[in-house]
Design a protein around this motif. Structure first.
Motif, PDB file in Angstrom:
ATOM      1  N   THR A 142       0.851  -1.194   0.000  1.00 19.38           N
ATOM      2  CA  THR A 142       0.000   0.000   0.000  1.00 19.38           C
ATOM      3  C   THR A 142       0.883   1.238   0.000  1.00 19.38           C
ATOM      4  O   THR A 142       2.098   1.157   0.099  1.00 19.38           O
ATOM      5  N   ASP A 143       0.246   2.407  -0.076  1.00 18.28           N
ATOM      6  CA  ASP A 143       1.023   3.643  -0.037  1.00 18.28           C
ATOM      7  C   ASP A 143       1.176   4.174   1.390  1.00 18.28           C
ATOM      8  O   ASP A 143       1.678   5.260   1.606  1.00 18.28           O
ATOM      9  N   SER A 144       0.760   3.392   2.375  1.00 19.68           N
ATOM     10  CA  SER A 144       0.912   3.779   3.775  1.00 19.68           C
ATOM     11  C   SER A 144       2.376   3.633   4.175  1.00 19.68           C
ATOM     12  O   SER A 144       3.002   2.609   3.925  1.00 19.68           O
ATOM     13  N   GLU A 145       2.918   4.677   4.797  1.00 20.40           N
ATOM     14  CA  GLU A 145       4.343   4.661   5.091  1.00 20.40           C
ATOM     15  C   GLU A 145       4.681   3.883   6.363  1.00 20.40           C
ATOM     16  O   GLU A 145       3.903   3.844   7.305  1.00 20.40           O
ATOM     17  N   PRO A 146       5.866   3.255   6.377  1.00 25.31           N
ATOM     18  CA  PRO A 146       6.321   2.543   7.569  1.00 25.31           C
ATOM     19  C   PRO A 146       6.602   3.548   8.684  1.00 25.31           C
ATOM     20  O   PRO A 146       7.208   4.587   8.452  1.00 25.31           O
ATOM     21  N   VAL A 147       6.147   3.225   9.897  1.00 29.17           N
ATOM     22  CA  VAL A 147       6.327   4.166  11.004  1.00 29.17           C
ATOM     23  C   VAL A 147       7.013   3.551  12.209  1.00 29.17           C
ATOM     24  O   VAL A 147       7.585   4.276  13.018  1.00 29.17           O
ATOM     25  N   MET A 148       6.956   2.227  12.356  1.00 23.48           N
ATOM     26  CA  MET A 148       7.475   1.636  13.580  1.00 23.48           C
ATOM     27  C   MET A 148       7.955   0.202  13.345  1.00 23.48           C
ATOM     28  O   MET A 148       7.369  -0.529  12.564  1.00 23.48           O
ATOM     29  N   PHE A 149       9.026  -0.157  14.050  1.00 22.72           N
ATOM     30  CA  PHE A 149       9.539  -1.521  14.057  1.00 22.72           C
ATOM     31  C   PHE A 149       9.278  -2.091  15.445  1.00 22.72           C
ATOM     32  O   PHE A 149       9.548  -1.435  16.455  1.00 22.72           O
ATOM     33  N   LEU A 150       8.730  -3.296  15.506  1.00 27.98           N
ATOM     34  CA  LEU A 150       8.450  -3.951  16.771  1.00 27.98           C
ATOM     35  C   LEU A 150       9.244  -5.247  16.853  1.00 27.98           C
ATOM     36  O   LEU A 150       9.217  -6.050  15.921  1.00 27.98           O
ATOM     37  N   ALA A 151       9.956  -5.419  17.959  1.00 27.60           N
ATOM     38  CA  ALA A 151      10.610  -6.682  18.271  1.00 27.60           C
ATOM     39  C   ALA A 151       9.948  -7.199  19.535  1.00 27.60           C
ATOM     40  O   ALA A 151      10.071  -6.587  20.594  1.00 27.60           O
ATOM     41  N   ASP A 152       9.188  -8.281  19.417  1.00 25.40           N
ATOM     42  CA  ASP A 152       8.499  -8.847  20.568  1.00 25.40           C
ATOM     43  C   ASP A 152       9.151 -10.172  20.936  1.00 25.40           C
ATOM     44  O   ASP A 152       8.813 -11.222  20.388  1.00 25.40           O
ATOM     45  N   LEU A 153      10.091 -10.106  21.865  1.00 25.56           N
ATOM     46  CA  LEU A 153      10.803 -11.299  22.287  1.00 25.56           C
ATOM     47  C   LEU A 153      10.115 -12.019  23.437  1.00 25.56           C
ATOM     48  O   LEU A 153      10.580 -13.061  23.888  1.00 25.56           O
ATOM     49  N   SER A 154       8.999 -11.495  23.907  1.00 27.37           N
ATOM     50  CA  SER A 154       8.321 -12.081  25.065  1.00 27.37           C
ATOM     51  C   SER A 154       7.906 -13.548  24.881  1.00 27.37           C
ATOM     52  O   SER A 154       7.862 -14.283  25.874  1.00 27.37           O
ATOM     53  N   PRO A 155       7.625 -14.047  23.667  1.00 32.34           N
ATOM     54  CA  PRO A 155       7.304 -15.476  23.536  1.00 32.34           C
ATOM     55  C   PRO A 155       8.462 -16.405  23.927  1.00 32.34           C
ATOM     56  O   PRO A 155       8.247 -17.577  24.209  1.00 32.34           O
ATOM     57  N   ILE A 156       9.686 -15.888  23.981  1.00 35.09           N
ATOM     58  CA  ILE A 156      10.842 -16.719  24.349  1.00 35.09           C
ATOM     59  C   ILE A 156      10.772 -17.099  25.822  1.00 35.09           C
ATOM     60  O   ILE A 156      11.125 -18.203  26.202  1.00 35.09           O
ATOM     61  N   GLY A 157      10.318 -16.190  26.663  1.00 33.80           N
ATOM     62  CA  GLY A 157      10.247 -16.462  28.092  1.00 33.80           C
ATOM     63  C   GLY A 157      10.103 -15.180  28.890  1.00 33.80           C
ATOM     64  O   GLY A 157      10.092 -14.072  28.335  1.00 33.80           O
ATOM     65  N   ASP A 158      10.021 -15.323  30.213  1.00 35.21           N
ATOM     66  CA  ASP A 158       9.757 -14.170  31.068  1.00 35.21           C
ATOM     67  C   ASP A 158      10.955 -13.240  31.254  1.00 35.21           C
ATOM     68  O   ASP A 158      10.846 -12.204  31.882  1.00 35.21           O
ATOM     69  N   ARG A 159      12.092 -13.574  30.703  1.00 35.21           N
ATOM     70  CA  ARG A 159      13.265 -12.698  30.794  1.00 35.21           C
ATOM     71  C   ARG A 159      13.541 -11.966  29.483  1.00 35.21           C
ATOM     72  O   ARG A 159      14.648 -11.497  29.239  1.00 35.21           O
ATOM     73  N   TYR A 160      12.514 -11.868  28.633  1.00 30.95           N
ATOM     74  CA  TYR A 160      12.614 -11.186  27.341  1.00 30.95           C
ATOM     75  C   TYR A 160      11.400 -10.272  27.204  1.00 30.95           C
ATOM     76  O   TYR A 160      10.307 -10.631  27.630  1.00 30.95           O
TER      77      TYR A 160
END
Length: 178
Positions: A142-160
């Motif tokens: 689409t022509d919608s611009e990228p605004v944010m990158f998300l790194a969600d490491l929480s599925p690895i465990g409670d220390r992420y």
């Protein structure tokens, strides 16, 4: 405030703005509609940082540290950032492509795709103290611009933990009260 900043700061709330002018029925009415900011799909994790990081920031997300580069858009419309993940864990852990997403202004998100000379980012097992580097690359249809990158490491465990970076080069986080 730039619209990219609004997405990061108000990402959980849709924003619609309409401005109208005109005194009476005989007057021509002018309507301006601001770009639609969509609800993030999938929703952002509840415990993501409320003030986003900027490209270049080295961020500790529990037992891993992540740093991203300034985004680059190629002539064919491919959006790319270099990502470096450093393990601080005592045991190996695996990251998956679904843990890393780029969100656009309209709320849609995209995971990395493989391209000519580029492997899909995120399918990797890190050993203790290992550094994994790769290029996160997406083609946004689409022509919608990228605004944010998300790194969600929480599925690895409670220390992420999850972390979000904003692509707005003019973003300045508010001063801390301490």
């Amino acid at each position: 405030m730039k619209r990219r900043t609004l997405v990061a700061l108000l990402a959980l709330t849709p924003l619609f703005a309409v401005a109208c002018s005109g005194d009476d029925i005989a007057t021509t009415t002018s309507t301006t509609v601001a770009p639609k900011v969509g609800n993030p799909d999938p929703p952002l994790p509840m415990d993501v940082n409320t003030i986003p990081y900027k490209p270049g920031d080295l961020v500790a997300l529990g037992n891993a540290s992540i740093q991203i580069s300034t985004p680059v858009t190629s002539d064919d419309g491919t959006f790319s950032i270099d990502v470096s993940i450093t393990s601080g864990a005592l045991d190996p852990f695996t990251v998956t492509p679904q843990m890393f997403r780029v969100y656009t202004l309209d709320g849609k998100s995209y995971i990395s795709v493989a391209g000519p000379g580029i492997q899909q980012f995120g399918d990797y097992t890190l050993q203790p103290e290992e550094v994994y580097k790769g290029t996160f690359s997406v083609k946004i249809p689409t022509d919608s611009e990228p605004v944010m990158f998300l790194a969600d490491l929480s599925p690895i465990g409670d220390r992420y933990f999850p972390g979000a970076w904003i692509f707005d080069p003019n973003f300045t986080p508010p001063a801390s009260d301490g």
